[in-house]
Write an enzyme that holds these catalytic residues in place. Structure first.
Site, PDB file in Angstrom:
ATOM      1  N   SER A 295       0.847  -1.189   0.000  1.00 20.22           N
ATOM      2  CA  SER A 295       0.000   0.000   0.000  1.00 20.22           C
ATOM      3  C   SER A 295       0.881   1.237   0.000  1.00 20.22           C
ATOM      4  CB  SER A 295      -0.900   0.014   1.239  1.00 20.22           C
ATOM      5  OG  SER A 295      -0.158   0.385   2.399  1.00 20.22           O
ATOM      6  N   ASP A 296       0.314   2.385  -0.343  1.00 15.13           N
ATOM      7  CA  ASP A 296       1.018   3.623  -0.065  1.00 15.13           C
ATOM      8  C   ASP A 296       0.809   3.949   1.410  1.00 15.13           C
ATOM      9  OD1 ASP A 296       2.508   5.955  -0.391  1.00 15.13           O
ATOM     10  OD2 ASP A 296       1.567   6.444  -2.298  1.00 15.13           O
TER      11      ASP A 296
END
Length: 754
Positions: A295-296
């Site tokens: 994920s960011d």
């Protein structure tokens, strides 16, 4: 007959398990396969011993507070590592510090599994190169790849295994601050640069300890955020998504990129970090990606703010089911993923697949054999900021410069001339490095003032700041006028500071900020030759700048060696060869503007503004400077465009040849660009598309034939029925020095029955 593994072999939902000695030729690869039977067996053996909590732990990434790059949440990291609830960390730098944390994981956790250390090595680690958009302006794939090889070597020596780069987002709206981190507006150019960067980071030999895992980000269409607002929504047709925004990511998979990062934005109503269509249907099933997806920063938690998740547990359910393997700093996979497995919403086998992908990455890096192979402080000291690294940074900064205007051949200046170096960015160490400067130190940066003094001699350079970057004060104008009166030539260094570009730095005005235009007006009134050097991380609006300056040189944010590099260009030691990777608009009202747009049903006649046509009533449609534009101190002419055939067969190829001549007084490089237009299609087609480029060096007076080859596949697109392929019909090919090239020829693509 080969002996099979004694451990269970699970084809769907878990890892393929093989013995350390043998592997059946007919056995399908595991979802996390390393491609090496011995390493696969190591991963399988670990998975067989791990509890559910330990498998989930491999999917958790925490940030160190050493050099945070986001709003880190505090937690007892050492306790998490000891408990096997942390598989990766970011923002851990330095061979000694990373070894200290690695020792905790290896010596104090139950299964002794090493950590994976990631970091934002975006345009250099210690030696900082020009920002990525500036590098793209070089159109020099070898130089770009070399910059990443240097960055990887420095980072690996500092204990880093993994970089969150390259950013391969196509960006057509310069209001978006993160345009600075990518390669601009064009899919073809961006794809070529993406592959060069990945190869620079990862190399060819995974047994070397000076390579790092690359990460293609942000998947996907993050650069298409509405109104250029960072993190904002995107709405795209599937055709535009697949034709414009996805090809660099597909090329990344084909180039062997190790990891992907999911984007912050939502796409057509579904946030990228919970988007099954992107992460599962396209990335895994269509493209066959075998690495892992991270994920960011906090983007799993943000699924709640997007409004598709009602709770942290619901957000984790969305993200994991969609295909996000690792949670970066949401601190939600543990414990929520454990709870979801116990509740029967997610299976432990599914968790094992994701854990296996991350363990496989560690295995390929050699960490399961030697957890400390990247932890050698003496090597770290030897590798960083080597003389050859600094030379490469200086060279790429020169190659990135784009000359936009040069009235009366004001540039290059003579080394016998004195220079007034003026402006808020002329002697700033921090701004010259740009955003995302990794571990680049301001003390190592060579400013424009220092670079000009090195090249011209300190006694020949008169410096005045003049004004601040954004501040309203004009108190420094008097000093600027005084310095300018002493000199033969004025060089004004204006534009954006480092904090005005990058993540979270969208703008609604693209003019030089603060009092910079007023300062430029004051200098213009002195009547001396006036050169503007622009530092920026995006396309700027320069209609107010051009009348005040004789020459305009875009330096972007050029990095550690930016000062001497720009001095080289201004004095003619290097002849500028950069070309714009993004269209420069006349004003913000034209945005988004890009060269490969579609044709209107009522196109504007050339040179005319006619009522009831597709034009503005208060501005030309054309940009201030087109994509691919850039001047040189010499001149290049194009002539004698030839095609090997006027009818390209479906199984054939078309050779395009043009004669390029350096007709000026300097040796120099030209970026020869090839564009194609499909005249009639089952859906509307762009007015032009870049299909090839070559950077060519010619001595003054020299000419050379430049060759390109086109195949039917180069003409393919998503047709009306969304199948991908070329359509027979008529085409035009254009060759020249920018996207407005006028030299053209025609050909036809034959049908499959010809």
């Amino acid at each position: 007959m080969l002996k099979t593994a004694t451990l269970s072999f699970i084809l769907v939902g878990c890892a393929t398990v093989l013995s350390a000695q043998t592997k059946s030729d007919s056995a399908p690869a595991a979802p996390w396969s390393t491609g090496d039977a011995r390493l696969d067996a190591k991963v399988a053996d670990l998975l067989s011993q791990m509890t559910l909590e330990e498998k989930v732990g491999q999917l958790v990434q925490h940030s160190s507070d050493d050099h945070p790059t986001g709003p880190a949440t505090k937690s007892n990291i050492l306790a998490e590592i000891r408990a096997g609830r942390c598989g990766s960390m970011l923002n851990v730098t330095g061979a000694a510090y990373s070894k200290t944390l690695q020792e905790v994981a290896v010596n104090e956790s139950r299964l002794h599994i090493p950590l994976l250390f990631g970091y934002d090595v975006i345009h250099g680690y210690k030696t900082i190169f020009p920002i990525n958009l500036g590098q793209a302006a070089s159109w020099d794939l070898k130089a770009i790849e070399n910059s990443e090889r240097i960055a990887a070597t420095e980072a690996a020596a500092a204990g880093i295994h993994w970089t969150f780069s390259p950013m391969v987002d196509v960006a057509r709206d310069p209001r978006w601050g993160r345009m600075s981190e990518g390669s601009g507006e064009d899919t073809f150019l961006g794809t070529k640069i993406a592959v060069a960067r990945i190869h620079g980071f990862q190399g060819d030999d995974p047994k070397r300890d000076d390579w790092v895992l690359a990460c293609a980000k942000h998947f996907a269409a993050y650069g298409a955020a509405q109104a250029g607002r960072d993190y904002f929504t995107t709405e795209l047709s599937e055709r535009t998504l697949r034709e414009v925004y996805l090809p660099p990511f597909k090329a990344a998979v084909d180039a062997g990129v190790a990891t992907f990062m999911a984007a912050f934005n939502d796409l057509n109503g579904t946030p990228a970090s919970g988007n099954t269509f992107l992460l599962n249907t396209i990335l895994r099933r269509e493209w066959g990606f075998k690495g892992f997806v991270v994920s960011d920063w906090g983007s799993i938690n943000e699924l709640q703010m997007h409004g598709i998740a009602s709770s942290p547990r619901d957000a984790v359910r969305h993200a994991f089911r969609a295909g996000v393997d690792m949670d970066m700093e949401s601190k939600m996979y543990y414990p929520e993923l454990v709870t979801l497995v116990h509740a029967g919403d997610i299976t432990e086998d599914q968790v094992a697949v994701s854990a296996g992908r991350i363990l496989a990455a560690k295995a390929k890096l050699g960490l399961l054999d030697d957890p400390y192979r990247y932890n050698h402080p003496e090597r770290e000291k030897a590798e960083e900021m080597k003389p050859e690294n600094l030379l490469a940074a200086r060279d790429l900064a020169r190659r990135s410069c784009v000359l936009l205007q040069n009235v009366n051949h004001t540039l290059p200046i003579k080394k016998t001339q004195t220079v007034a170096l003026i402006g808020p960015l002329a002697d700033s160490r921090i701004d010259i490095l740009g955003s995302w400067r990794a571990r680049g130190e301001t003390s190592d940066a060579v400013t424009f003032k220092e670079g000009f003094e090195q090249v011209l001699g300190a006694k020949n350079v008169f410096y005045a700041k003049g004004c601040g970057i954004t501040e309203p004060s004009v108190e420094g104008f008097a000093d600027a006028r005084s310095a300018a009166r002493k000199a033969d030539v004025i060089v004004a260094v204006l534009g954006e500071g480092w904090e005005m570009t990058g993540e979270g730095h969208s703008r609604t005005s693209l003019d030089p900020p603060g009092q910079q235009l007023a300062l430029l007006t004051e200098l213009h009134e002195l009547g001396k030759p006036l050169v503007v050097v622009l530092t920026c991380g995006r396309a700027l609006t320069l209609e107010k700048v051009l009348p005040l300056a004789d020459s305009v040189l875009v330096a972007w944010l050029p990095g550690t060696m930016g000062g001497p590099a720009i001095a080289d260009v201004v004095t003619g030691a290097y002849n500028p060869s950069g070309k714009l990777p993004v269209t420069f608009p006349r004003n913000v009202g034209q945005l988004p503007i890009f060269y490969n747009h579609k044709s209107s049903g009522r196109p504007q006649p050339p040179g005319e503004r006619v009522q009831y046509r597709s034009n503005y009533i208060d501005s030309p449609n054309s940009p201030l400077f087109p994509f691919g534009y850039g001047l040189s101190y010499t001149q290049f002419t194009y002539k004698n465009l030839r095609l090997s055939t006027k009818r390209l067969k479906q199984d054939g190829s078309l050779d395009v040849r043009v004669t390029l001549k350096n007709t000026g007084s300097y040796d120099g490089e030209e970026v020869v660009q090839l564009y194609v237009r499909d005249l009639i299609g089952s859906v509307t087609r762009p007015v032009r598309e870049l299909k090839g480029f070559q950077k060519v060096f010619l001595k003054k007076g020299e000419s050379r034939d430049i060759d390109f080859t086109l195949s039917p596949q180069d003409l393919a697109f998503y047709r009306a029925d969304m199948t991908f392929g070329p359509e027979p019909g008529d085409f035009q090919v254009f060759v020249g020095g920018d996207s407005d090239a006028t030299l053209h020829a025609s050909f036809a693509l034959a049908g499959s029955d010809e």
